[in-house]
Design an enzyme around this catalytic site. Structure first.
Site, PDB file in Angstrom:
ATOM      1  N   GLY A   1       0.790  -1.218   0.000  1.00  0.00           N
ATOM      2  CA  GLY A   1       0.000   0.000   0.000  1.00  0.00           C
ATOM      3  C   GLY A   1       0.827   1.275   0.000  1.00  0.00           C
ATOM      4  O   GLY A   1       0.462   2.261  -0.658  1.00  0.00           O
ATOM      5  N   THR A   2       1.936   1.279   0.708  1.00  0.00           N
ATOM      6  CA  THR A   2       2.757   2.489   0.778  1.00  0.00           C
ATOM      7  C   THR A   2       3.307   2.852  -0.593  1.00  0.00           C
ATOM      8  O   THR A   2       3.226   4.014  -1.019  1.00  0.00           O
ATOM      9  CB  THR A   2       3.909   2.299   1.786  1.00  0.00           C
TER      10      THR A   2
ATOM     11  N   ASN B   1      -8.446   4.036   8.723  1.00  0.00           N
ATOM     12  CA  ASN B   1      -7.795   2.890   9.363  1.00  0.00           C
ATOM     13  C   ASN B   1      -7.877   2.912  10.880  1.00  0.00           C
ATOM     14  O   ASN B   1      -7.694   1.881  11.524  1.00  0.00           O
ATOM     15  CB  ASN B   1      -6.327   2.805   8.939  1.00  0.00           C
TER      16      ASN B   1
ATOM     17  N   GLN C   1      -8.002  -0.456   3.847  1.00  0.00           N
ATOM     18  CA  GLN C   1      -8.817  -0.985   4.941  1.00  0.00           C
ATOM     19  C   GLN C   1     -10.186  -1.443   4.472  1.00  0.00           C
ATOM     20  O   GLN C   1     -10.796  -2.333   5.059  1.00  0.00           O
ATOM     21  CB  GLN C   1      -8.972   0.078   6.041  1.00  0.00           C
TER      22      GLN C   1
ATOM     23  N   HIS D   1      -1.848  -7.921   2.660  1.00  0.00           N
ATOM     24  CA  HIS D   1      -1.777  -8.392   4.049  1.00  0.00           C
ATOM     25  C   HIS D   1      -2.939  -7.942   4.915  1.00  0.00           C
ATOM     26  O   HIS D   1      -3.054  -8.367   6.063  1.00  0.00           O
ATOM     27  CB  HIS D   1      -0.438  -7.991   4.689  1.00  0.00           C
TER      28      HIS D   1
ATOM     29  N   THR E   1      11.480  -6.865 -11.112  1.00  0.00           N
ATOM     30  CA  THR E   1      11.086  -8.255 -11.306  1.00  0.00           C
ATOM     31  C   THR E   1       9.917  -8.601 -10.402  1.00  0.00           C
ATOM     32  O   THR E   1       9.951  -8.351  -9.196  1.00  0.00           O
ATOM     33  CB  THR E   1      12.270  -9.190 -10.998  1.00  0.00           C
TER      34      THR E   1
ATOM     35  N   CYS F   1       2.000   1.769  11.612  1.00  0.00           N
ATOM     36  CA  CYS F   1       3.165   2.460  11.063  1.00  0.00           C
ATOM     37  C   CYS F   1       3.653   3.571  11.976  1.00  0.00           C
ATOM     38  O   CYS F   1       4.756   4.074  11.819  1.00  0.00           O
ATOM     39  CB  CYS F   1       2.837   3.023   9.680  1.00  0.00           C
TER      40      CYS F   1
END
Length: 401
Positions: free
Chosen positions: A74-75, A161, A189, A211, A247, A339
């Site tokens: 997400g970041t 979130n 979220q 995740h 990759t 975070c």
């Protein structure tokens, strides 16, 4: 160290355990060699796995396969969206120097926006929220209409979130559409708990990550309209529409798609079960600590709040102290965004909602997920009175010293 089998894990909004189906797919793929950019048989097999995953994720979220750009999470997707749109639009018209964002964004979006202001000279414009943590649409409209020609992009998260409050994405898009301004939404979220339809939403870009959905850490996607130009952050082999070189991790992507497929297919039943658990949780917290304040939108439903998040303020307590006391008993929760964990600062979300520093520091987020049970909730409720009393006493001692 606590034994995971004996934990009451109430921090699913930070990360949720991988589902067995995703673990099985990832394990299988880890034993297969192949670079998806190679032309030989192994490379073509890897490419087929990636493209099948892309098609599945696109189908589940109402997008075209070509609109799914794989990232590390997400970041990265948020950075690519907001920086990429800003640089691209600015290169077309130097007057487009303004970015509009909500005051409750996750730091994965908030920090890139403030970075643009500090290092690129962007004019950043923050949309305020109400006491439930929902953006004020009239304020957004006024901000846009002040000078729509200088705006590069608007970004508003789909669901917060910390509070779980759902944002009025349709209203945001409608305002932007009137002036031809692209809109991005961080849906990290919301995915898995709300019905997401990228095409139907008329968004230009949307962030999702594995995740939070029962997939692995380290993979996510920016869903971005094919027609929209964005400047890449990474340059190299030109993978992913030349928007994200590097990759591709076939095992991560395959597990991501499996997690999306399983989670979205079970969404209706999961939401009903978790909403019932949340009701039990909130009712028990208020019974155990009568002065506890439940934050965010009290109403359930896709237009109000997520079913899995309960954000609670405990007056007279430090959230960090309560978190550690609960952790010592094998009950895991959060003071807000993972975070920002370990950083002694009040929640910027609560401050934006009008809470003072003391209240913002005295809050905890309990978030449920697919492994949550009544036993987890009951364990928290049983421990809470003693933990609350101890945290209050510690706060009084600290205040008087």
């Amino acid at each position: 160290m606590n034994n995971p089998e004996h934990l009451a894990y109430l921090d699913h909004a930070a990360t949720t355990p991988m589902i067995p189906e995703a673990i099985a797919v990832m394990t299988e793929q880890l034993g297969i060699t192949g670079n998806a950019s190679s032309l030989h048989d192994s490379g073509r097999a890897a490419r087929r796995t990636v493209e099948s995953a892309r098609e599945l994720i696109a189908e589940r979220f109402g997008a075209r396969p070509s609109e799914v750009v794989f990232c590390s999470g997400g970041t990265e997707a948020n950075n690519l969206a907001i920086k990429g749109l800003y640089w691209s639009r600015l290169s077309q018209d130097p007057a487009r120097n303004r970015v509009i964002f909500s005051s409750i964004e996750h730091h994965a979006l908030l920090d890139p926006v403030t970075w643009l202001a500090k290092h690129e000279g962007a004019d950043i414009d923050m949309t305020p929220v109400d006491q439930a943590g929902r953006i004020l649409v009239d304020e957004l409209r006024a901000s846009v209409e002040r000078n729509p020609s200088d705006i590069s992009a608007i970004t508003t998260m789909w669901a917060n979130n910390e509070m779980g409050t759902v944002q009025p994405i349709a209203d945001v898009v409608q305002i932007a559409r009137e002036h031809g301004i692209p809109v991005h939404s961080d849906a990290v979220q919301a995915a898995g708990y709300l019905p997401l339809d990228f095409t139907g939403s008329q968004l230009d870009a949307m962030t999702i990550t594995a995740h939070k959905l029962g997939g692995p850490v380290g993979v996510g996607a920016l869903v971005i309209r094919r027609e929209l130009e964005a400047t890449p952050l990474l340059h190299g082999g030109g993978q992913e529409r030349d928007l994200r070189s590097g990759t591709l991790s076939v095992p991560l992507i395959a597990a991501f798609a499996t997690a999306v497929d399983v989670t979205v297919s079970r969404q209706s039943d999961t939401v009903e079960r978790i909403e019932a658990l949340r009701h039990r949780l909130v009712k028990g917290i208020v019974r155990a600590v009568p002065d506890a304040i439940i934050n965010g939108d009290p109403e359930p439903g896709a237009d109000h709040r997520l079913p899995n998040i309960a954000h609670v303020t405990f007056p007279g307590c430090e959230g960090d102290a309560m978190l550690m006391l609960l952790d010592a008993q094998g009950i895991e929760c959060s003071t807000g965004s993972a975070c920002a964990a370990g950083v002694p600062q009040p929640s910027h979300v609560l401050l934006a909602m009008g809470y003072d520093d003391v209240a913002a520091r005295g809050s905890l987020r309990f978030s449920l997920g697919h492994t949550s049970t009544e036993a987890d909730v009951d364990r928290l409720i049983a421990a809470l009175p003693a933990v609350h009393q101890r945290a209050q006493r510690a706060n009084l001692v600290r205040s008087s010293s």
